[in-house]
Design a protein around this motif. Structure first.
Motif, PDB file in Angstrom:
ATOM      1  N   ASN A 548       0.800  -1.224   0.000  1.00 47.94           N
ATOM      2  CA  ASN A 548       0.000   0.000   0.000  1.00 47.94           C
ATOM      3  C   ASN A 548       0.835   1.278   0.000  1.00 47.94           C
ATOM      4  OD1 ASN A 548      -2.487  -1.350   0.022  1.00 47.94           O
ATOM      5  ND2 ASN A 548      -2.290  -1.720   2.244  1.00 47.94           N
ATOM      6  N   ALA A 549       2.139   1.113  -0.099  1.00 44.34           N
ATOM      7  CA  ALA A 549       3.030   2.265  -0.249  1.00 44.34           C
ATOM      8  C   ALA A 549       3.729   2.118  -1.599  1.00 44.34           C
ATOM      9  CB  ALA A 549       4.040   2.312   0.887  1.00 44.34           C
ATOM     10  N   PHE A 550       4.151   3.257  -2.155  1.00 45.65           N
ATOM     11  CA  PHE A 550       4.682   3.216  -3.516  1.00 45.65           C
ATOM     12  C   PHE A 550       5.913   4.093  -3.609  1.00 45.65           C
ATOM     13  CE2 PHE A 550       0.177   2.501  -3.491  1.00 45.65           C
ATOM     14  CZ  PHE A 550       0.014   1.386  -4.297  1.00 45.65           C
ATOM     15  N   ILE A 551       6.848   3.651  -4.443  1.00 37.55           N
ATOM     16  CA  ILE A 551       8.083   4.394  -4.651  1.00 37.55           C
ATOM     17  C   ILE A 551       8.351   4.521  -6.147  1.00 37.55           C
ATOM     18  CG2 ILE A 551       9.526   2.318  -4.460  1.00 37.55           C
ATOM     19  CD1 ILE A 551      11.627   4.153  -3.060  1.00 37.55           C
ATOM     20  N   LEU A 552       8.879   5.666  -6.527  1.00 39.69           N
ATOM     21  CA  LEU A 552       9.237   5.923  -7.925  1.00 39.69           C
ATOM     22  C   LEU A 552      10.689   6.366  -7.964  1.00 39.69           C
ATOM     23  CD1 LEU A 552       7.263   7.756 -10.686  1.00 39.69           C
ATOM     24  CD2 LEU A 552       9.579   8.499 -10.153  1.00 39.69           C
ATOM     25  N   ALA A 553      11.504   5.632  -8.695  1.00 37.00           N
ATOM     26  CA  ALA A 553      12.917   6.007  -8.836  1.00 37.00           C
ATOM     27  C   ALA A 553      13.012   7.285  -9.665  1.00 37.00           C
ATOM     28  CB  ALA A 553      13.686   4.877  -9.509  1.00 37.00           C
ATOM     29  N   TYR A 554      13.694   8.286  -9.119  1.00 36.09           N
ATOM     30  CA  TYR A 554      13.700   9.600  -9.754  1.00 36.09           C
ATOM     31  C   TYR A 554      14.894   9.763 -10.686  1.00 36.09           C
ATOM     32  CZ  TYR A 554      13.109  14.585 -10.421  1.00 36.09           C
ATOM     33  OH  TYR A 554      12.908  15.814 -10.984  1.00 36.09           O
ATOM     34  N   HIS A 555      14.610  10.095 -11.927  1.00 32.90           N
ATOM     35  CA  HIS A 555      15.654  10.390 -12.916  1.00 32.90           C
ATOM     36  C   HIS A 555      15.308  11.669 -13.677  1.00 32.90           C
ATOM     37  CE1 HIS A 555      17.333   6.482 -12.042  1.00 32.90           C
ATOM     38  NE2 HIS A 555      16.172   5.907 -12.312  1.00 32.90           N
ATOM     39  N   ALA A 556      14.679  12.618 -13.008  1.00 29.03           N
ATOM     40  CA  ALA A 556      14.275  13.904 -13.603  1.00 29.03           C
ATOM     41  C   ALA A 556      13.286  13.694 -14.748  1.00 29.03           C
ATOM     42  CB  ALA A 556      15.497  14.691 -14.082  1.00 29.03           C
ATOM     43  N   GLN A 557      12.301  12.812 -14.539  1.00 28.27           N
ATOM     44  CA  GLN A 557      11.263  12.603 -15.546  1.00 28.27           C
ATOM     45  C   GLN A 557      10.370  13.841 -15.628  1.00 28.27           C
ATOM     46  OE1 GLN A 557      12.148  10.501 -13.038  1.00 28.27           O
ATOM     47  NE2 GLN A 557      11.477   8.397 -13.423  1.00 28.27           N
ATOM     48  N   ASN A 558      10.020  14.220 -16.841  1.00 31.79           N
ATOM     49  CA  ASN A 558       9.256  15.447 -17.048  1.00 31.79           C
ATOM     50  C   ASN A 558       7.844  15.402 -16.483  1.00 31.79           C
ATOM     51  OD1 ASN A 558       9.977  18.011 -18.545  1.00 31.79           O
ATOM     52  ND2 ASN A 558      11.185  16.516 -19.692  1.00 31.79           N
ATOM     53  N   GLU A 583      19.144   5.894  -1.241  1.00 26.40           N
ATOM     54  CA  GLU A 583      18.812   4.892  -0.223  1.00 26.40           C
ATOM     55  C   GLU A 583      18.607   3.522  -0.884  1.00 26.40           C
ATOM     56  OE1 GLU A 583      18.782   5.473   2.925  1.00 26.40           O
ATOM     57  OE2 GLU A 583      18.199   7.568   3.305  1.00 26.40           O
ATOM     58  N   ILE A 584      18.846   2.474  -0.087  1.00 29.45           N
ATOM     59  CA  ILE A 584      18.512   1.105  -0.506  1.00 29.45           C
ATOM     60  C   ILE A 584      17.173   0.752   0.124  1.00 29.45           C
ATOM     61  CG2 ILE A 584      19.198  -1.310  -0.533  1.00 29.45           C
ATOM     62  CD1 ILE A 584      21.093   0.442  -2.091  1.00 29.45           C
ATOM     63  N   ILE A 585      16.172   0.475  -0.726  1.00 24.91           N
ATOM     64  CA  ILE A 585      14.837   0.129  -0.236  1.00 24.91           C
ATOM     65  C   ILE A 585      14.417  -1.164  -0.906  1.00 24.91           C
ATOM     66  CG2 ILE A 585      12.434   0.865  -0.064  1.00 24.91           C
ATOM     67  CD1 ILE A 585      13.382   3.739  -0.245  1.00 24.91           C
ATOM     68  N   ASN A 586      14.011  -2.133  -0.088  1.00 27.45           N
ATOM     69  CA  ASN A 586      13.604  -3.446  -0.597  1.00 27.45           C
ATOM     70  C   ASN A 586      14.668  -4.049  -1.509  1.00 27.45           C
ATOM     71  OD1 ASN A 586      11.174  -3.055   0.749  1.00 27.45           O
ATOM     72  ND2 ASN A 586      10.157  -2.231  -1.076  1.00 27.45           N
ATOM     73  N   GLY A 587      15.939  -3.813  -1.145  1.00 27.29           N
ATOM     74  CA  GLY A 587      17.042  -4.392  -1.905  1.00 27.29           C
ATOM     75  C   GLY A 587      17.409  -3.638  -3.168  1.00 27.29           C
ATOM     76  N   LYS A 588      16.731  -2.529  -3.462  1.00 29.29           N
ATOM     77  CA  LYS A 588      17.037  -1.756  -4.668  1.00 29.29           C
ATOM     78  C   LYS A 588      17.549  -0.379  -4.277  1.00 29.29           C
ATOM     79  CE  LYS A 588      13.548  -3.876  -7.684  1.00 29.29           C
ATOM     80  NZ  LYS A 588      12.360  -3.612  -8.537  1.00 29.29           N
ATOM     81  N   SER A 589      18.422   0.173  -5.118  1.00 30.72           N
ATOM     82  CA  SER A 589      18.974   1.496  -4.859  1.00 30.72           C
ATOM     83  C   SER A 589      18.095   2.556  -5.517  1.00 30.72           C
ATOM     84  CB  SER A 589      20.397   1.586  -5.414  1.00 30.72           C
ATOM     85  OG  SER A 589      20.921   2.878  -5.202  1.00 30.72           O
ATOM     86  N   TYR A 590      17.719   3.564  -4.732  1.00 37.49           N
ATOM     87  CA  TYR A 590      16.903   4.663  -5.242  1.00 37.49           C
ATOM     88  C   TYR A 590      17.648   5.975  -5.021  1.00 37.49           C
ATOM     89  CZ  TYR A 590      12.986   1.446  -5.636  1.00 37.49           C
ATOM     90  OH  TYR A 590      12.176   0.406  -6.005  1.00 37.49           O
ATOM     91  N   ALA A 624       9.324   4.745   6.906  1.00 34.28           N
ATOM     92  CA  ALA A 624       9.558   5.616   8.066  1.00 34.28           C
ATOM     93  C   ALA A 624      11.036   5.764   8.402  1.00 34.28           C
ATOM     94  CB  ALA A 624       8.811   5.061   9.272  1.00 34.28           C
ATOM     95  N   GLY A 625      11.845   4.807   8.063  1.00 33.78           N
ATOM     96  CA  GLY A 625      13.250   4.846   8.485  1.00 33.78           C
ATOM     97  C   GLY A 625      14.167   5.613   7.564  1.00 33.78           C
ATOM     98  N   PHE A 626      13.642   6.235   6.538  1.00 25.37           N
ATOM     99  CA  PHE A 626      14.518   6.886   5.552  1.00 25.37           C
ATOM    100  C   PHE A 626      14.417   8.409   5.665  1.00 25.37           C
ATOM    101  CE2 PHE A 626      13.096   2.838   3.706  1.00 25.37           C
ATOM    102  CZ  PHE A 626      14.321   2.189   3.619  1.00 25.37           C
ATOM    103  N   GLU A 627      15.571   9.063   5.412  1.00 23.59           N
ATOM    104  CA  GLU A 627      15.589  10.527   5.476  1.00 23.59           C
ATOM    105  C   GLU A 627      14.842  11.079   4.256  1.00 23.59           C
ATOM    106  OE1 GLU A 627      18.686  14.250   6.151  1.00 23.59           O
ATOM    107  OE2 GLU A 627      19.457  12.212   5.852  1.00 23.59           O
ATOM    108  N   GLN A 628      13.809  11.812   4.535  1.00 17.60           N
ATOM    109  CA  GLN A 628      12.957  12.273   3.436  1.00 17.60           C
ATOM    110  C   GLN A 628      12.374  13.643   3.767  1.00 17.60           C
ATOM    111  OE1 GLN A 628       9.052   9.850   3.646  1.00 17.60           O
ATOM    112  NE2 GLN A 628      10.529   8.617   4.792  1.00 17.60           N
ATOM    113  N   LYS A 629      11.859  14.276   2.725  1.00 13.97           N
ATOM    114  CA  LYS A 629      11.222  15.578   2.889  1.00 13.97           C
ATOM    115  C   LYS A 629       9.796  15.489   2.376  1.00 13.97           C
ATOM    116  CE  LYS A 629      10.967  20.247   1.146  1.00 13.97           C
ATOM    117  NZ  LYS A 629       9.531  20.020   0.876  1.00 13.97           N
ATOM    118  N   SER A 630       8.861  15.959   3.177  1.00 16.16           N
ATOM    119  CA  SER A 630       7.464  15.963   2.763  1.00 16.16           C
ATOM    120  C   SER A 630       7.261  17.016   1.679  1.00 16.16           C
ATOM    121  CB  SER A 630       6.571  16.269   3.973  1.00 16.16           C
ATOM    122  OG  SER A 630       5.221  16.314   3.576  1.00 16.16           O
ATOM    123  N   ILE A 631       6.423  16.665   0.674  1.00 11.94           N
ATOM    124  CA  ILE A 631       6.173  17.569  -0.454  1.00 11.94           C
ATOM    125  C   ILE A 631       4.919  18.396  -0.186  1.00 11.94           C
ATOM    126  CG2 ILE A 631       5.589  17.699  -2.901  1.00 11.94           C
ATOM    127  CD1 ILE A 631       8.481  16.972  -2.276  1.00 11.94           C
TER     128      ILE A 631
END
Length: 920
Positions: A548-558, A583-590, A624-631
């Motif tokens: 129920n949570a989602f992540i998108l790897a950022y590469h400056a997509q328009n 960060e490494i999340i679920n074994g992947k680098s983001y 919750a354990g990752f350094e992040q900034k709320s948008i």
């Protein structure tokens, strides 16, 4: 022998005389032409044979005045109404719709030929289409078609709204073409098909006609400082409506392209106004490397033919060569040059309306020569001053166009053969030399842009094939030259004698941020596994994993920022944050900037993925354990002046195309103050001028000047309205802008506007840099990240290309270089190179500690285009982030929103909006 020759001349004379006497001349019309022409040398005898047709209405009968009458111009509804009358009364006129403008006005084309041409128009269009593709039509078949086909000659006017002569002139020309029985006119009618685009930009034309009647009609002096142009032409773009031929983003360009691919005209002639008295294009060069030599030679032949014909009729001031270069392929009329046809243009002297003025040409220079000097390319110059009327303009343009139509009528088979041969050459080059193909992998840092590149090539008529993992574009096709031009870097010659007329680089893979492979052999390619695309493609965004949570790897997509706004509209409670570092999340680098989304559901994210062409990963974790900034998505304002709306229009267009909400504001909003309560970010797009112009705006001595919609001036008030255009924000408005930043707002300034903000002290740490001998026309160049921790550069590698023109440079003191986020080139400024020599007052370093300075190898600064004296810019700042109070001024010394073209650069602006409150 002499007697026979004289007899032959007499026979021709009496034949012409019989033609004229057989038709009743309109003596009133012809006399009025004389009345409104200021000098007999400005009026050839050939224009004084307008006939009085019994059933087809002349402009005089239709409007009550002749074309070019003092003080009279016509709105598009009146112009189209006249053509409708011609179509209703003459079987030689066909009128058709070609779409709508952004403001809902119609585009039309008017087709003129003899009755047989109009009755068989589809057949003639089919023939030119067959000649356009040498893969479908052999040389032998082409010759048979040429025997039966007719050249199609396309003439357009009114692209630039202040250039008011040609749309009026074309109505009189059309009447002349369908009523005159003079031999040259009959040859035009019978031997070619004339296609007229009467008003290329209807929105701007109607605004300008209203402006003329509201403000400039009857002004005593031409150069009195009063603005001759309405502030807006189209809904978005101003003069750049003639710079949209690569991106094809505006309705005007789409209409031009539609007309080209429907008719495949052999020649296209675009009518403009600027230089005295009549410029007929060839260009000084350097010419675009990918224009067929046949076209380049046709420019010379036809240009000199038209100058000679104007001179033969006793008219001074016609010239060729010394204006424009012939390099940039993005002009509207270059749809012809880019697609094996012939694109030309005229520039006639104009007064931005239907008044007569004494004009001074004495200091005007083109290609270094005075406009009044006699040259090989200008055999009969004008005098240093001319009394110039609207009708003079009509006479010159019409004489030139008739000369050019006559050339086509008498050389039709050669022009058609050249048209076919150019396409044939392109196919042969694709088969025998250079790249055999280009491939675009679907897997990219921004897959949506890979699909966009494929679509843009198809818009240009270039064939694209598709397989599961990539797009394939074969070179063996009719528009091979254009394909190679768009996909490979340009190399503008450094020793070019004259400065370029516009930008000099346009490599689409760099501008879009897409990796492309160039194939010089097709070995190993199973071509049967690729299918030809016939409609627009779209990247299929996906959601993988579960949770129920989602992540998108950022590469400056328009498309990420508009996706976030869309998500918040759908679900205001959705939680959105970005990773502040990799960060490494679920074994992947983001990477830093990657999106973390909670309090939503799979259906909403799937909809985002599909609509915005993005890939998401579902996760059971809540991050919750990752350094992040709320948008906190910002409330954005885009500022516009009333004296220059060009680039502000491109910014508005880009925001709307991307789906990013904004509010348009002007000087009155700045003067009212209280900005931070309404906006979080204010974007100031590139605007010309300096701080003085920015503060004062349109001279207040002309005020008040309303730009409002009224019954009398119905086209005004769009796309913005004010009770008074004069004046600027003043010092109070600037102070309110400063307070906006101090209160925590983000001010983004682009290119020249960044220099203006520095001049005004809003970015106090920035100062202008004297760039000396730097010459930096629009080119693609390398930039390097200096502050990788800044969210502005999230998604970008350490070194990347950007598009930059001749904008100003800014810099900070050395102790403040931390404000510089990105620099030009990869080498540091001289004052940043560590000193390794002896230091008085300090002991010498032991030999073991001395480091031998080594010259680091760096990538070339210029990727495509040309920069002279690049050492003047390398190491200087590309982007600065200047803290002011609780807010920031973000200064771009280039324009990342340039003409909706450099999409690879735009995400730095989107990064600023995503992180507007986290830049300290």
């Amino acid at each position: 022998m002499k007697k026979r020759y004289n007899a032959a001349l007499l026979l021709v004379f009496f034949l012409c005389l019989s033609q004229l006497t057989a038709q009743q001349l309109d003596q009133v019309y012809n006399q009025k032409i004389k009345d409104f022409t200021t000098d007999k040398r400005f009026l050839p005898q050939s224009l004084l044979d307008l006939v009085d047709h019994p059933t087809i209405p002349s402009p005089l009968k239709h409007f009550g005045h002749i074309i070019g009458a003092e003080g009279h111009v016509h709105r598009t509804s009146e112009i189209y109404g006249y053509y409708q009358q011609l179509a209703a009364t003459s079987p030689m006129v066909h009128m058709q719709e070609m779409g709508e403008t952004e403001e809902g006005r119609k585009f039309y084309l008017i087709v003129i030929g003899d009755e047989s041409s109009i009755q068989n128009l589809d057949q003639y269009k089919t023939q030119t289409a067959l000649l356009a593709d040498a893969r479908k039509t052999s040389v032998e078949e082409a010759e048979k078609i040429i025997e039966k086909a007719k050249p199609i000659y396309y003439v357009s006017a009114g692209m630039h709204a202040t250039e008011m002569g040609a749309p009026e002139m074309l109505m009189e020309l059309a009447y002349r073409l369908v009523t005159s029985e003079a031999t040259p006119i009959k040859e035009i009618r019978e031997n070619i098909i004339t296609v007229i685009n009467p008003v290329s930009e209807p929105d701007g034309w109607d605004k300008q006609v209203d402006w003329y009647y509201r403000y400039t009609k009857g002004r005593e002096l031409f150069d009195d400082g009063f603005p001759r142009s309405v502030p807006y032409w189209g809904k978005y773009v101003f003069h750049d409506n003639n710079r949209d031929g690569l991106q094809v983003s505006q309705a005007i360009t789409k209409s031009i392209f539609k007309g080209f691919f429907e008719f495949h005209p052999t020649v296209m002639l675009d009518l403009h106004e600027s230089v005295p008295l009549l410029y007929i294009s060839t260009g000084t060069g350097p010419y675009n490397d990918f224009v067929d030599p046949i076209t380049q030679s046709e420019w010379q032949v036809m240009g000199n033919h038209d100058v000679a014909e104007v001179a033969a009729q006793g008219m001074p001031g016609a010239f060729t060569w010394a204006f424009y270069d012939g390099w940039w392929p993005g002009y509207g009329i270059w749809v012809a040059n880019n697609h094996n046809s012939n694109g030309r243009f005229y520039e006639t002297y104009g007064n931005a309306g239907a008044d007569t003025y004494l004009r001074d040409l004495s200091t005007s220079r083109y290609a270094g020569d005075l406009a009044t000097s006699k040259e090989w390319y200008r055999p009969d110059p004008a005098t240093p001053q001319v009394l110039w009327s609207f009708r003079n303009n009509i006479n010159y343009t019409q004489t030139g166009v008739l000369a050019s139509l006559s050339y086509a009528a008498n050389n039709g088979k050669m022009l058609l053969r050249n048209f076919y041969k150019k396409g044939f050459n392109s196919v042969e080059k694709g088969r025998t030399e250079g790249p055999k193909a280009f491939t675009i992998a679907k897997s990219q840092r921004d897959p949506a842009m890979a699909a966009y590149l494929a679509n843009q090539l198809m818009v240009q008529g270039i064939e694209v094939h598709e397989a599961a993992e990539e797009y394939l574009i074969l070179s063996e096709q009719p528009y091979r030259n254009l394909l190679v031009s768009l996909m490979t870097p340009q190399a503008y010659p450094k020793d070019a004698k004259f400065p370029p007329y516009d930008a000099i680089a346009w490599t689409l893979p760099n501008l879009y941020g897409v990796e492309v492979d160039v194939l010089y052999e097709l070995d190993g390619k199973n071509l049967s596994s690729y299918k030809l695309l016939t409609e627009e493609v779209k990247y299929a965004g996906k959601v993988e994993g579960s949770g129920n949570a989602f992540i998108l790897a950022y590469h400056a997509q328009n498309n990420i920022l508009p996706a976030l706004y869309a998500l918040k509209r759908e679900n205001k409670n959705a939680g959105i944050s970005v990773l502040k570092q990799s960060e490494i999340i679920n074994g992947k680098s983001y990477p830093a900037g990657s999106l973390l989304i909670t309090k939503t559901n799979n259906n909403q994210i799937k909809q985002l993925a599909e609509t915005f062409e993005l890939d998401f990963e579902a996760s059971p974790a809540n991050f919750a354990g990752f350094e992040q900034k709320s948008i906190n998505l910002p409330r954005v304002a885009i500022y516009h002046t009333w004296y220059n709306t060009q680039d502000e229009g491109w910014s508005r267009f880009t925001f709307e195309q991307r789906g990013i909400p904004y509010t348009s504001i002007d000087k009155d909003e700045l003067k009212a103050g209280n900005l931070k309560s309404k906006y979080d970010v204010i974007l100031i797009p590139r605007v010309r001028g300096n701080a003085k112009m920015f503060i004062n705006g349109v001279d207040s001595k002309f005020g008040p000047m309303p730009y409002t919609q009224t019954a009398e001036f119905p086209s005004h008030g769009v796309p913005a309205s004010t009770s008074d255009m004069t004046g600027g924000p003043g010092f109070s408005g600037i102070e309110h802008l400063r307070k906006f930043v101090q209160d925590g707002g983000l001010l983004i300034a682009l290119e020249n506007s960044a220099a203006i903000m520095a001049e005004l002290g809003l970015a106090p740490e920035l100062s202008p840099v004297s760039s000396g001998s730097l010459f930096h026309p629009g080119s693609i160049v390398m930039a390097k990240v200096r502050k990788s921790s800044s969210p502005i550069v999230n998604g970008y590698p350490e070194e990347f290309s950007i598009f930059r023109g001749n904008g100003p440079l800014l810099q900070t003191n050395k102790y403040n270089r931390d404000l510089m986020l990105v620099q030009y080139g990869s080498k540091p400024l001289k004052d940043e190179i560590p000193y390794e020599g002896p230091i008085l007052g300090m002991p010498d370093k032991p030999k073991s500690e001395q480091v031998e300075a080594k010259e680091e190898k760096s990538k070339p600064y210029v990727v495509a285009g040309m920069v002279r004296n690049e050492q003047e810019i390398i190491g200087h700042g590309t982007i600065f982030n200047v803290p002011v109070g609780r807010g920031n001024v973000l200064a771009f010394t280039f324009d990342p929103l340039h003409r909706f073209l450099n999409h690879h650069d735009a995400p730095m602006v989107w990064n600023a909006l995503i992180n507007w409150d986290g830049l300290r």
